[in-house]
Design an enzyme around this catalytic site. Structure first.
Site, short mmCIF file in Angstrom:
data_model
loop_
_atom_site.label_atom_id
_atom_site.label_comp_id
_atom_site.label_asym_id
_atom_site.label_seq_id
_atom_site.Cartn_x
_atom_site.Cartn_y
_atom_site.Cartn_z
N ASP A 132 3.10 6.48 -5.34
CA ASP A 132 2.68 5.09 -5.46
C ASP A 132 1.31 4.93 -4.82
O ASP A 132 1.09 5.35 -3.68
CB ASP A 132 3.70 4.18 -4.77
CG ASP A 132 3.53 2.73 -5.16
OD1 ASP A 132 3.07 2.46 -6.28
OD2 ASP A 132 3.87 1.85 -4.36
N HIS A 139 -4.42 -7.50 -3.65
CA HIS A 139 -3.18 -7.33 -2.88
C HIS A 139 -3.46 -6.65 -1.55
O HIS A 139 -2.97 -7.09 -0.50
CB HIS A 139 -2.18 -6.50 -3.69
CG HIS A 139 -0.94 -6.13 -2.92
ND1 HIS A 139 0.07 -7.02 -2.64
CD2 HIS A 139 -0.57 -4.94 -2.37
CE1 HIS A 139 1.02 -6.41 -1.95
NE2 HIS A 139 0.66 -5.16 -1.77
N GLU A 204 7.26 -6.08 -6.12
CA GLU A 204 5.85 -5.77 -6.32
C GLU A 204 5.59 -5.53 -7.80
O GLU A 204 6.30 -4.74 -8.44
CB GLU A 204 5.43 -4.54 -5.50
CG GLU A 204 5.47 -4.76 -4.01
CD GLU A 204 4.89 -3.61 -3.21
OE1 GLU A 204 4.42 -3.86 -2.10
OE2 GLU A 204 4.91 -2.47 -3.70
N GLU A 206 3.70 -3.89 -10.64
CA GLU A 206 2.86 -2.71 -10.81
C GLU A 206 2.94 -2.19 -12.24
O GLU A 206 3.86 -2.52 -12.99
CB GLU A 206 3.31 -1.58 -9.87
CG GLU A 206 3.36 -1.95 -8.41
CD GLU A 206 3.55 -0.73 -7.51
OE1 GLU A 206 3.15 0.39 -7.92
OE2 GLU A 206 4.07 -0.90 -6.39
N ASP A 238 8.25 -2.01 -7.43
CA ASP A 238 8.53 -1.19 -6.26
C ASP A 238 9.06 -2.09 -5.14
O ASP A 238 8.30 -2.60 -4.32
CB ASP A 238 7.26 -0.46 -5.82
CG ASP A 238 7.54 0.65 -4.83
OD1 ASP A 238 8.59 1.30 -4.96
OD2 ASP A 238 6.72 0.86 -3.92
N LYS A 258 10.53 1.41 1.39
CA LYS A 258 10.13 1.54 0.00
C LYS A 258 11.03 2.46 -0.83
O LYS A 258 11.03 2.36 -2.06
CB LYS A 258 8.70 2.11 -0.06
CG LYS A 258 7.63 1.21 0.53
CD LYS A 258 7.22 0.15 -0.46
CE LYS A 258 5.98 -0.58 0.01
NZ LYS A 258 5.50 -1.52 -1.01
#
Length: 432
Positions: A132, A139, A204, A206, A238, A258
């Site tokens: 990632d 952000h 999140e 992405e 994520d 995470k």
């Protein structure tokens, strides 16, 4: 052929004899993404999305409609398709496009169409590794302000695509619930940490990047060749436990905050399908350093960004029970990435790290410069200080049990048919 070159498969006048493909928000005949599906708990099969249907590539191969591509269509994942490389994938795209657009093929092909509503979707590939990145500069700046008000972006950010190695084993396809994780966190006024379910669960927004042909250990991938190693894209959420993250992220970065769950959309939207939506990378602000030589390429700067708009929506359990629509929380352009995906990939392999077909890269959270484009609750609620009021009267700073987050995206450009990615969604389940 350059990765941004269009051909007849992108022709906006091209239509499919599959009626539901006409004007479909995600899967017109100009898209043709790959995925893995099953029916009635049967075997997993490789397919292509077309409107509200799935073309069973495995059945097409068995029926000798895909001569030369049989082996890669008969498996239970798309890794071999990703490994083909752009040239061979483009040839297969032309064949599938012809099968679905030429009425002369309808008699042979129609029997191999399956309603998507009757199928279960699975992870499209065997994901060997997942990395990632952190290339959404807005952000990064917003989050940096919360933790380091006087120094939001660390000195390396504008020189190196920052990333961390995530956990491939916990990636799940859209629709699989996410269980609220337990972990260690420390309240600001507490003397010692505790172990508890996260109270600051976040999402999140992405893009996921699927690796095509890989590279051998000890070799690199030059920036001018990076696009040849990118097979396609998906949506990626994520999930993050912000209270765990605050406590554990120093000095080594994300870990248990995470790695408990990441959700992806089930379809691989190929690089070939996205050719019409290539745009120039936005120029860097005056005074910013230029990329170092191994990350600098004129073609990449001219065509390396993507005209994709991403959205995040939230619904609570009570909203769904009342039949209320989900609320859109954000909308942002993928061009808000400070680094291109080609730069990200070239950097990843620059030290000799070997990438393999089916590996997944995340761009990091993509946010816009303004609040309605922020790609996480951490940003939208100013670290939990400014609650969001839902149409049901409920308020949210972070996610509660029963909440459902859904991501969608569309690639659009003048003169071309827009294409989408399907849905990336999951419901939050209580901690066990």
């Amino acid at each position: 052929m350059a990765y941004w070159t269009t051909d007849e498969t992108h022709d906006p006048a091209r239509t499919s004899w599959v009626e539901s493909a006409q004007g479909h928000r995600d899967f017109p005949v100009q898209n043709l993404p790959y995925g893995v599906f099953s029916q009635n708990a049967g075997n997993r099969r490789v397919g292509v999305a077309i409107g509200e249907m799935i073309l069973d590539l495995s059945a097409c191969a068995q029926d000798q409609l895909l001569s030369g591509w049989e082996s890669m269509c008969l498996g239970n994942d798309v890794n071999e398709l990703l490994a083909l490389g752009g040239g061979d994938r483009r040839k297969l795209r032309h064949r599938i496009s012809a099968l679905l657009s030429d009425p002369g093929h309808r008699g042979q092909v129609e029997k191999h169409l399956v309603p998507a509503s009757k199928c279960a979707m699975h992870l499209p590939a065997r994901i060997g590794d997942y990395t990632d990145f952190y290339v959404g500069i807005h952000h990064a700046a917003n989050v940096g302000k919360l933790f380091r008000p006087d120094n939001p972006l660390l000195p390396n950010y504008k020189y190196v695509p920052v990333g961390y190695h995530g956990r491939a084993s916990s990636i799940r396809v859209s629709g699989v619930p996410v269980v609220r994780p337990r972990g260690q966190c420390k309240m600001p006024d507490a003397a010692e940490p505790i172990v508890a379910p996260t109270g600051r669960l976040d999402y999140e927004v992405e893009l996921g990047v699927w690796i095509g042909p890989g590279n051998a250990l000890g070799t690199n991938i030059p920036i001018g060749e990076a696009a040849d190693h990118i097979a396609g894209f998906c949506l990626l959420n994520d999930w993050s436990a912000r209270d765990f993250q605050t406590w554990e992220y120093q000095p080594l970065g994300p870990f248990l905050a995470k790695n408990f769950h990441s959700t992806i959309s089930p379809w691989v939207v190929t690089s070939e399908a996205l050719a019409p939506f290539r745009i120039a990378q936005p120029p860097r602000p005056e005074g910013d350093p230029q990329p170092l030589a191994y990350l600098a390429d004129n073609d990449d700067q001219a065509h390396g960004a993507l005209a994709i708009t991403l959205e995040a929506a939230l619904s609570t359990a009570s909203m769904r029970e009342a039949g209320m629509e989900a609320v859109r929380l954000s909308r942002a352009a993928a061009s808000n990435m400070y680094w291109t995906v080609n730069q990200v990939l070239a950097h990843h392999a620059s030290n000799g790290c070997n990438l393999s077909s089916g590996d997944l890269l995340g761009t990091g959270t993509i946010s816009a410069p303004v609040k309605d484009g922020y790609g996480s609750l951490l940003e939208l609620t100013n670290g939990g200080k400014e609650p969001i009021i839902m149409p049901s009267g409920e308020s949210r700073t972070f996610l509660e049990d029963g909440d459902e987050v859904s991501l969608r995206a569309v690639a659009a450009a003048p003169g071309f048919v827009p294409i989408g990615f399907g849905e990336c969604r999951a419901v939050v389940m209580p901690s066990p």
